[in-house]
Design a protein around this motif. Structure first.
Motif, PDB file in Angstrom:
ATOM      1  N   LEU A  95      38.640  48.000 -17.235  1.00 53.63           N
ATOM      2  CA  LEU A  95      39.128  48.912 -18.274  1.00 53.63           C
ATOM      3  C   LEU A  95      38.641  50.334 -18.017  1.00 53.63           C
ATOM      4  CD1 LEU A  95      38.643  46.786 -21.536  1.00 53.63           C
ATOM      5  CD2 LEU A  95      40.689  47.026 -20.130  1.00 53.63           C
ATOM      6  N   SER A  96      37.377  50.443 -17.611  1.00 55.93           N
ATOM      7  CA  SER A  96      36.808  51.763 -17.316  1.00 55.93           C
ATOM      8  C   SER A  96      37.483  52.382 -16.093  1.00 55.93           C
ATOM      9  CB  SER A  96      35.301  51.634 -17.083  1.00 55.93           C
ATOM     10  OG  SER A  96      34.736  52.880 -16.740  1.00 55.93           O
ATOM     11  N   PHE A  97      37.701  51.566 -15.062  1.00 56.20           N
ATOM     12  CA  PHE A  97      38.352  52.029 -13.837  1.00 56.20           C
ATOM     13  C   PHE A  97      39.774  52.520 -14.113  1.00 56.20           C
ATOM     14  CE2 PHE A  97      41.218  50.740 -10.304  1.00 56.20           C
ATOM     15  CZ  PHE A  97      40.770  51.607  -9.321  1.00 56.20           C
ATOM     16  N   ALA A  98      40.477  51.808 -14.998  1.00 55.71           N
ATOM     17  CA  ALA A  98      41.859  52.164 -15.318  1.00 55.71           C
ATOM     18  C   ALA A  98      41.948  53.300 -16.324  1.00 55.71           C
ATOM     19  CB  ALA A  98      42.597  50.942 -15.857  1.00 55.71           C
ATOM     20  N   GLY A  99      40.834  53.600 -16.999  1.00 57.14           N
ATOM     21  CA  GLY A  99      40.834  54.686 -17.978  1.00 57.14           C
ATOM     22  C   GLY A  99      41.593  54.354 -19.250  1.00 57.14           C
ATOM     23  N   VAL A 100      41.530  53.087 -19.666  1.00 56.13           N
ATOM     24  CA  VAL A 100      42.220  52.682 -20.893  1.00 56.13           C
ATOM     25  C   VAL A 100      41.192  52.240 -21.924  1.00 56.13           C
ATOM     26  CG1 VAL A 100      44.316  52.001 -19.698  1.00 56.13           C
ATOM     27  CG2 VAL A 100      42.511  50.320 -20.023  1.00 56.13           C
ATOM     28  N   GLU A 101      41.563  52.342 -23.193  1.00 57.29           N
ATOM     29  CA  GLU A 101      40.671  51.941 -24.271  1.00 57.29           C
ATOM     30  C   GLU A 101      40.903  50.483 -24.629  1.00 57.29           C
ATOM     31  OE1 GLU A 101      41.094  54.531 -27.556  1.00 57.29           O
ATOM     32  OE2 GLU A 101      40.400  56.322 -26.487  1.00 57.29           O
ATOM     33  N   LYS A 102      39.846  49.835 -25.068  1.00 59.86           N
ATOM     34  CA  LYS A 102      39.953  48.430 -25.440  1.00 59.86           C
ATOM     35  C   LYS A 102      40.811  48.273 -26.683  1.00 59.86           C
ATOM     36  CE  LYS A 102      37.119  44.334 -26.286  1.00 59.86           C
ATOM     37  NZ  LYS A 102      35.737  43.801 -26.405  1.00 59.86           N
ATOM     38  N   CYS A 103      41.758  47.359 -26.622  1.00 61.61           N
ATOM     39  CA  CYS A 103      42.658  47.125 -27.753  1.00 61.61           C
ATOM     40  C   CYS A 103      41.989  46.203 -28.768  1.00 61.61           C
ATOM     41  CB  CYS A 103      43.973  46.496 -27.285  1.00 61.61           C
ATOM     42  SG  CYS A 103      44.950  47.572 -26.215  1.00 61.61           S
ATOM     43  N   SER A 104      42.148  46.537 -30.048  1.00 65.11           N
ATOM     44  CA  SER A 104      41.576  45.693 -31.093  1.00 65.11           C
ATOM     45  C   SER A 104      42.601  44.718 -31.645  1.00 65.11           C
ATOM     46  CB  SER A 104      41.036  46.558 -32.241  1.00 65.11           C
ATOM     47  OG  SER A 104      42.079  47.383 -32.761  1.00 65.11           O
ATOM     48  N   LYS A 105      43.886  45.048 -31.497  1.00 62.25           N
ATOM     49  CA  LYS A 105      44.948  44.175 -31.997  1.00 62.25           C
ATOM     50  C   LYS A 105      46.113  44.255 -31.031  1.00 62.25           C
ATOM     51  CE  LYS A 105      45.235  43.866 -36.304  1.00 62.25           C
ATOM     52  NZ  LYS A 105      45.441  44.122 -37.749  1.00 62.25           N
ATOM     53  N   SER A 106      46.564  43.129 -30.552  1.00 63.71           N
ATOM     54  CA  SER A 106      47.631  43.114 -29.557  1.00 63.71           C
ATOM     55  C   SER A 106      48.997  43.034 -30.200  1.00 63.71           C
ATOM     56  CB  SER A 106      47.457  41.921 -28.618  1.00 63.71           C
ATOM     57  OG  SER A 106      47.721  40.719 -29.303  1.00 63.71           O
ATOM     58  N   ILE A 107      49.994  43.360 -29.393  1.00 61.66           N
ATOM     59  CA  ILE A 107      51.377  43.261 -29.854  1.00 61.66           C
ATOM     60  C   ILE A 107      51.689  41.822 -30.234  1.00 61.66           C
ATOM     61  CG2 ILE A 107      53.783  43.411 -29.099  1.00 61.66           C
ATOM     62  CD1 ILE A 107      53.012  45.823 -27.448  1.00 61.66           C
ATOM     63  N   ALA A 135      47.976  35.989 -19.714  1.00 56.46           N
ATOM     64  CA  ALA A 135      49.005  35.233 -20.424  1.00 56.46           C
ATOM     65  C   ALA A 135      50.247  36.083 -20.692  1.00 56.46           C
ATOM     66  CB  ALA A 135      48.453  34.702 -21.732  1.00 56.46           C
ATOM     67  N   LEU A 136      50.054  37.398 -20.846  1.00 57.27           N
ATOM     68  CA  LEU A 136      51.167  38.275 -21.231  1.00 57.27           C
ATOM     69  C   LEU A 136      51.774  39.050 -20.071  1.00 57.27           C
ATOM     70  CD1 LEU A 136      49.667  39.831 -24.504  1.00 57.27           C
ATOM     71  CD2 LEU A 136      51.314  37.964 -24.332  1.00 57.27           C
ATOM     72  N   ARG A 137      51.043  39.215 -18.978  1.00 61.48           N
ATOM     73  CA  ARG A 137      51.522  40.059 -17.880  1.00 61.48           C
ATOM     74  C   ARG A 137      52.873  39.585 -17.354  1.00 61.48           C
ATOM     75  NH1 ARG A 137      50.214  37.518 -12.847  1.00 61.48           N
ATOM     76  NH2 ARG A 137      48.833  35.735 -13.163  1.00 61.48           N
ATOM     77  N   THR A 170      43.985  41.988 -25.866  1.00 59.25           N
ATOM     78  CA  THR A 170      42.632  42.198 -26.389  1.00 59.25           C
ATOM     79  C   THR A 170      41.570  41.544 -25.518  1.00 59.25           C
ATOM     80  OG1 THR A 170      42.862  40.232 -27.783  1.00 59.25           O
ATOM     81  CG2 THR A 170      43.477  42.350 -28.757  1.00 59.25           C
ATOM     82  N   SER A 171      41.987  40.820 -24.484  1.00 62.63           N
ATOM     83  CA  SER A 171      41.028  40.152 -23.603  1.00 62.63           C
ATOM     84  C   SER A 171      41.648  39.943 -22.225  1.00 62.63           C
ATOM     85  CB  SER A 171      40.615  38.793 -24.188  1.00 62.63           C
ATOM     86  OG  SER A 171      41.734  37.914 -24.212  1.00 62.63           O
ATOM     87  N   ALA A 172      40.801  39.597 -21.264  1.00 61.14           N
ATOM     88  CA  ALA A 172      41.280  39.328 -19.914  1.00 61.14           C
ATOM     89  C   ALA A 172      42.194  38.107 -19.900  1.00 61.14           C
ATOM     90  CB  ALA A 172      40.083  39.097 -18.983  1.00 61.14           C
ATOM     91  N   CYS A 232      39.835  45.857  -5.883  1.00 61.19           N
ATOM     92  CA  CYS A 232      39.334  47.181  -6.277  1.00 61.19           C
ATOM     93  C   CYS A 232      37.812  47.243  -6.222  1.00 61.19           C
ATOM     94  CB  CYS A 232      39.827  47.534  -7.681  1.00 61.19           C
ATOM     95  SG  CYS A 232      41.615  47.779  -7.779  1.00 61.19           S
ATOM     96  N   GLY A 233      37.182  46.156  -5.811  1.00 60.29           N
ATOM     97  CA  GLY A 233      35.728  46.156  -5.694  1.00 60.29           C
ATOM     98  C   GLY A 233      35.011  46.135  -7.025  1.00 60.29           C
ATOM     99  N   LEU A 234      35.628  45.571  -8.049  1.00 54.62           N
ATOM    100  CA  LEU A 234      35.032  45.491  -9.377  1.00 54.62           C
ATOM    101  C   LEU A 234      34.558  44.069  -9.646  1.00 54.62           C
ATOM    102  CD1 LEU A 234      37.834  47.530 -11.212  1.00 54.62           C
ATOM    103  CD2 LEU A 234      35.699  48.405 -10.238  1.00 54.62           C
ATOM    104  N   LYS A 235      33.863  43.888 -10.789  1.00 49.80           N
ATOM    105  CA  LYS A 235      33.318  42.563 -11.085  1.00 49.80           C
ATOM    106  C   LYS A 235      33.713  42.034 -12.458  1.00 49.80           C
ATOM    107  CE  LYS A 235      29.235  43.067  -8.116  1.00 49.80           C
ATOM    108  NZ  LYS A 235      27.750  43.071  -8.072  1.00 49.80           N
ATOM    109  N   THR A 236      33.920  42.900 -13.434  1.00 54.99           N
ATOM    110  CA  THR A 236      34.147  42.429 -14.796  1.00 54.99           C
ATOM    111  C   THR A 236      35.381  43.082 -15.409  1.00 54.99           C
ATOM    112  OG1 THR A 236      32.794  44.172 -15.811  1.00 54.99           O
ATOM    113  CG2 THR A 236      31.658  42.162 -15.116  1.00 54.99           C
ATOM    114  N   TRP A 237      35.810  42.500 -16.531  1.00 55.47           N
ATOM    115  CA  TRP A 237      36.938  43.040 -17.295  1.00 55.47           C
ATOM    116  C   TRP A 237      36.615  44.431 -17.823  1.00 55.47           C
ATOM    117  CZ3 TRP A 237      41.903  42.631 -18.414  1.00 55.47           C
ATOM    118  CH2 TRP A 237      42.401  43.095 -19.632  1.00 55.47           C
ATOM    119  N   SER A 238      35.378  44.614 -18.272  1.00 60.62           N
ATOM    120  CA  SER A 238      34.968  45.926 -18.798  1.00 60.62           C
ATOM    121  C   SER A 238      35.015  46.994 -17.707  1.00 60.62           C
ATOM    122  CB  SER A 238      33.549  45.843 -19.383  1.00 60.62           C
ATOM    123  OG  SER A 238      33.513  44.958 -20.481  1.00 60.62           O
ATOM    124  N   GLU A 239      34.592  46.626 -16.499  1.00 60.56           N
ATOM    125  CA  GLU A 239      34.657  47.580 -15.387  1.00 60.56           C
ATOM    126  C   GLU A 239      36.106  47.938 -15.071  1.00 60.56           C
ATOM    127  OE1 GLU A 239      32.597  46.137 -11.991  1.00 60.56           O
ATOM    128  OE2 GLU A 239      30.611  46.225 -12.921  1.00 60.56           O
TER     129      GLU A 239
END
Length: 210
Positions: free
Chosen positions: A160-172, A135-137, A128-130, A151-158
């Motif tokens: 997620l957008s670059f990877a094309g994934v949706e933000k998780c609200s609840k983690s495993i 911690a889980l990787r 659910t966060s960077a 990848c030339g990015l700056k933030t966690w949000s960028e």
């Protein structure tokens, strides 16, 4: 007497001695020393020219240490002409090239490679966060900051957008750590509940009679 004059005097004196191999070797060495000590009237222009010639011959910028070589301006000459220390002058006009970054597996990867790794880890762990991602990787996979750097990015949000994934609200991890309430059977508790129910029923009958 200058060094140049002293060398020529020593050469002249040796040449007056009877010829021998030892004398000839000594004369040749002194002649080479005299050549290397020849007087040069240094100016700003010919200092730069001498350093440029050295650079062209050796394929790299000269350093302060290289100033001790023949036909090179001395540190005192540079200090006098340019009003700065030899090291400051060389760093300004002839900086040493930085060493190449050490080659490792991350330097050899392309942005698409990082994207695939991130997507796989993200779908596997659903962070659910960077901070939670790192911690889980899986061990041996790059951190999210390493990924955005390459990848030339700056933030966690960028990311997620670059990877094309949706933000998780609840983690495993949250699901695994969820606390469940378990009701245990207690005879005393059950008996008390039964008595309360009977009392409640009795009160209900009395109220009907009234």
């Amino acid at each position: 007497m200058t060094r140049q004059e002293a060398l020529h005097y020593a050469i002249f004196t040796l040449q007056q001695q009877p010829p021998s191999k030892k004398r000839n070797d000594a004369v040749n060495i002194l002649l080479q020393m005299a050549e290397s000590c020849k007087y040069i009237k240094w100016t700003k222009d010919n200092v730069i020219q001498a350093l440029d010639n050295w650079k062209a011959e050796h394929g790299r910028n000269p350093s302060v240490t290289d100033l001790s070589e023949p036909d090179m301006p001395k540190g005192t000459t540079i200090k006098k002409l340019f009003d700065m220390s030899p090291s400051a002058f060389m760093n300004l006009y002839y900086p040493r090239k930085q060493n190449k970054k050490p080659t490792n597996k991350y330097n050899l990867m392309l942005p698409d490679d990082y994207k695939k790794i991130f997507v796989k880890q993200y779908q596997k762990h659903s962070p659910t966060s960077a901070r939670q991602y790192d911690a889980l990787r899986d061990k041996g996979t790059p951190s999210w900051t390493t990924i955005i750097f390459h990848c030339g990015l700056k933030t966690w949000s960028e990311l997620l957008s670059f990877a094309g994934v949706e933000k998780c609200s609840k983690s495993i991890e949250d699901i695994h750590n969820r606390k469940f309430t378990v009701i245990s059977h207690n005879p005393s508790y059950e008996k008390m509940v039964e008595l309360l129910e009977e009392q409640k029923a009795s009160l209900a009958k009395i109220s009907k009679i009234k």
